[in-house]
Design a protein around this motif. Structure first.
Motif, PDB file in Angstrom:
ATOM      1  N   SER A 141     -49.289  83.864 -37.650  1.00 17.51           N
ATOM      2  CA  SER A 141     -48.988  82.882 -36.611  1.00 17.51           C
ATOM      3  C   SER A 141     -50.246  82.186 -36.108  1.00 17.51           C
ATOM      4  O   SER A 141     -51.228  82.836 -35.753  1.00 17.51           O
ATOM      5  CB  SER A 141     -48.285  83.587 -35.454  1.00 17.51           C
ATOM      6  OG  SER A 141     -47.967  82.666 -34.445  1.00 17.51           O
ATOM      7  N   SER A 142     -50.205  80.851 -36.097  1.00 18.31           N
ATOM      8  CA  SER A 142     -51.298  80.009 -35.597  1.00 18.31           C
ATOM      9  C   SER A 142     -52.602  80.188 -36.369  1.00 18.31           C
ATOM     10  O   SER A 142     -53.671  79.860 -35.850  1.00 18.31           O
ATOM     11  CB  SER A 142     -51.556  80.266 -34.107  1.00 18.31           C
ATOM     12  OG  SER A 142     -50.394  79.999 -33.358  1.00 18.31           O
ATOM     13  N   GLN A 154     -60.680  73.343 -36.862  1.00 18.61           N
ATOM     14  CA  GLN A 154     -59.881  72.322 -36.196  1.00 18.61           C
ATOM     15  C   GLN A 154     -59.652  72.757 -34.755  1.00 18.61           C
ATOM     16  O   GLN A 154     -59.657  73.951 -34.440  1.00 18.61           O
ATOM     17  CB  GLN A 154     -58.523  72.155 -36.900  1.00 18.61           C
ATOM     18  CG  GLN A 154     -58.659  71.666 -38.329  1.00 18.61           C
ATOM     19  CD  GLN A 154     -57.298  71.468 -38.969  1.00 18.61           C
ATOM     20  OE1 GLN A 154     -56.873  72.264 -39.799  1.00 18.61           O
ATOM     21  NE2 GLN A 154     -56.616  70.397 -38.571  1.00 18.61           N
ATOM     22  N   ASN A 155     -59.405  71.787 -33.902  1.00 19.74           N
ATOM     23  CA  ASN A 155     -59.188  72.078 -32.495  1.00 19.74           C
ATOM     24  C   ASN A 155     -57.925  72.915 -32.342  1.00 19.74           C
ATOM     25  O   ASN A 155     -56.837  72.494 -32.749  1.00 19.74           O
ATOM     26  CB  ASN A 155     -59.043  70.772 -31.705  1.00 19.74           C
ATOM     27  CG  ASN A 155     -59.115  71.012 -30.216  1.00 19.74           C
ATOM     28  OD1 ASN A 155     -58.984  72.148 -29.752  1.00 19.74           O
ATOM     29  ND2 ASN A 155     -59.312  69.961 -29.463  1.00 19.74           N
ATOM     30  N   SER A 156     -58.072  74.113 -31.779  1.00 20.23           N
ATOM     31  CA  SER A 156     -56.923  75.001 -31.648  1.00 20.23           C
ATOM     32  C   SER A 156     -56.010  74.608 -30.499  1.00 20.23           C
ATOM     33  O   SER A 156     -54.857  75.041 -30.434  1.00 20.23           O
ATOM     34  CB  SER A 156     -57.387  76.440 -31.454  1.00 20.23           C
ATOM     35  OG  SER A 156     -58.206  76.534 -30.306  1.00 20.23           O
ATOM     36  N   PRO A 176     -42.726  73.934 -38.067  1.00 21.35           N
ATOM     37  CA  PRO A 176     -42.515  75.367 -37.779  1.00 21.35           C
ATOM     38  C   PRO A 176     -41.624  76.038 -38.817  1.00 21.35           C
ATOM     39  O   PRO A 176     -40.552  75.520 -39.162  1.00 21.35           O
ATOM     40  CB  PRO A 176     -41.848  75.336 -36.398  1.00 21.35           C
ATOM     41  CG  PRO A 176     -42.335  74.076 -35.771  1.00 21.35           C
ATOM     42  CD  PRO A 176     -42.442  73.087 -36.895  1.00 21.35           C
ATOM     43  N   GLY A 177     -42.077  77.166 -39.343  1.00 20.07           N
ATOM     44  CA  GLY A 177     -41.288  77.934 -40.292  1.00 20.07           C
ATOM     45  C   GLY A 177     -41.169  77.307 -41.676  1.00 20.07           C
ATOM     46  O   GLY A 177     -40.319  77.724 -42.462  1.00 20.07           O
ATOM     47  N   ARG A 199     -51.847  71.548 -33.418  1.00 23.48           N
ATOM     48  CA  ARG A 199     -50.452  71.243 -33.108  1.00 23.48           C
ATOM     49  C   ARG A 199     -50.380  69.939 -32.323  1.00 23.48           C
ATOM     50  O   ARG A 199     -51.079  69.774 -31.326  1.00 23.48           O
ATOM     51  CB  ARG A 199     -49.860  72.379 -32.269  1.00 23.48           C
ATOM     52  CG  ARG A 199     -48.374  72.273 -32.019  1.00 23.48           C
ATOM     53  CD  ARG A 199     -47.580  72.861 -33.151  1.00 23.48           C
ATOM     54  NE  ARG A 199     -46.169  73.011 -32.806  1.00 23.48           N
ATOM     55  CZ  ARG A 199     -45.228  72.105 -33.054  1.00 23.48           C
ATOM     56  NH1 ARG A 199     -45.551  70.976 -33.630  1.00 23.48           N
ATOM     57  NH2 ARG A 199     -43.987  72.343 -32.720  1.00 23.48           N
ATOM     58  N   LEU A 200     -49.561  69.017 -32.783  1.00 28.48           N
ATOM     59  CA  LEU A 200     -49.381  67.723 -32.126  1.00 28.48           C
ATOM     60  C   LEU A 200     -47.982  67.651 -31.538  1.00 28.48           C
ATOM     61  O   LEU A 200     -46.993  67.940 -32.223  1.00 28.48           O
ATOM     62  CB  LEU A 200     -49.566  66.582 -33.127  1.00 28.48           C
ATOM     63  CG  LEU A 200     -49.221  65.176 -32.637  1.00 28.48           C
ATOM     64  CD1 LEU A 200     -50.203  64.749 -31.545  1.00 28.48           C
ATOM     65  CD2 LEU A 200     -49.244  64.178 -33.795  1.00 28.48           C
TER      66      LEU A 200
END
Lengths: 115, 112
Positions: free
Chosen positions: A39-40, B6-8, B40-41, B107-108
């Motif tokens: 995850s992440s 990358q920016n988390s 996601p997923g 994540r955007l």
């Protein structure tokens, strides 16, 4: 449509019970990859095949094995899953393994849960 | 070791604005960088590739730049839409091998 297919999409196994994840492709690509993604986090390459030539990453645990019986299919075997192996497992293909043309085509992934 | 960062932190923007995502690489000089989208997923989907001798690459509403001095690539989505909401991954091949190194992604979220 040409694609990368992974089965199952969700897999639940018990601690220490061997499990096999499968991947098939209709793209006729030479190279197939297995990634682990938690995850992440970034996808982490476990190994790849260039045709029948197997390439293991140095930090891939011995618990993880792979088989590629033919061009279309590739399997990931986890011999004794631990709780830390719970993750999304992604299969990908590309025409070549190096150079700027190794755009990778990913399957939908298999979400592995270890109880 | 070779790294892509990358920016988390998630990026939240309003629909119609331009989203700009950053990718920094350290300890090597990749010949090219790739950008992928991941929902996601789901597995990542390839979007664009830019070579080190290309300053900029465009595809529809997407634009990627490659600055070898700053060791950085910027990924822009113009006229952003809620459907652009996803995680965007930067990737490149490590020198001397065939391994693709991925960043953890940014994540955007695009709000209507």
């Amino acid at each position: 449509d040409a694609m990368v297919i992974q089965n199952p999409r969700y897999q639940v196994t018990q601690f220490g019970k061997p499990v096999t994840l499968s991947c098939s492709q209709t793209l006729n690509h030479n190279v197939m990859y297995w990634y682990q993604q938690k995850s992440s986090q970034a996808p982490k390459l476990l190994f790849h095949y260039y045709d029948k030539d197997f390439n293991n990453e140095a930090d891939t645990p011995d618990n993880f094995q792979s088989r590629r019986p033919n061009t279309s299919f590739c399997f990931l075997d986890i011999r004794s899953p631990g709780l830390g192996d719970a993750a999304m497992y992604l299969c990908a293909t590309s025409r070549t393994s190096g150079g700027a043309n190794n755009e990778q085509f990913f399957g939908p992934g298999t979400r592995l849960t270890v109880l | 070791s070779q790294k892509i960062e990358q920016n988390s932190e998630a990026l939240n923007i309003q629909e119609g604005k331009t989203a700009t995502l950053t990718c920094n690489y350290t300890n090597y000089s990749p010949a090219y960088l790739q950008w992928y989208r991941q929902d996601p997923g789901r597995g990542p989907v390839f979007l664009l590739l830019i070579r080190e001798n290309e300053k900029e690459k465009r595809k529809e509403r997407l634009k990627v730049t490659f600055d070898t001095t700053l060791k950085q690539s910027l990924f822009h989505i113009t006229a952003s839409q809620p459907a652009d909401s996803a995680t965007y991954l930067c990737a490149s091949r490590d020198t001397g091998g065939f391994k693709t190194i991925f960043g953890a992604g940014t994540r955007l979220f695009v709000k209507a």
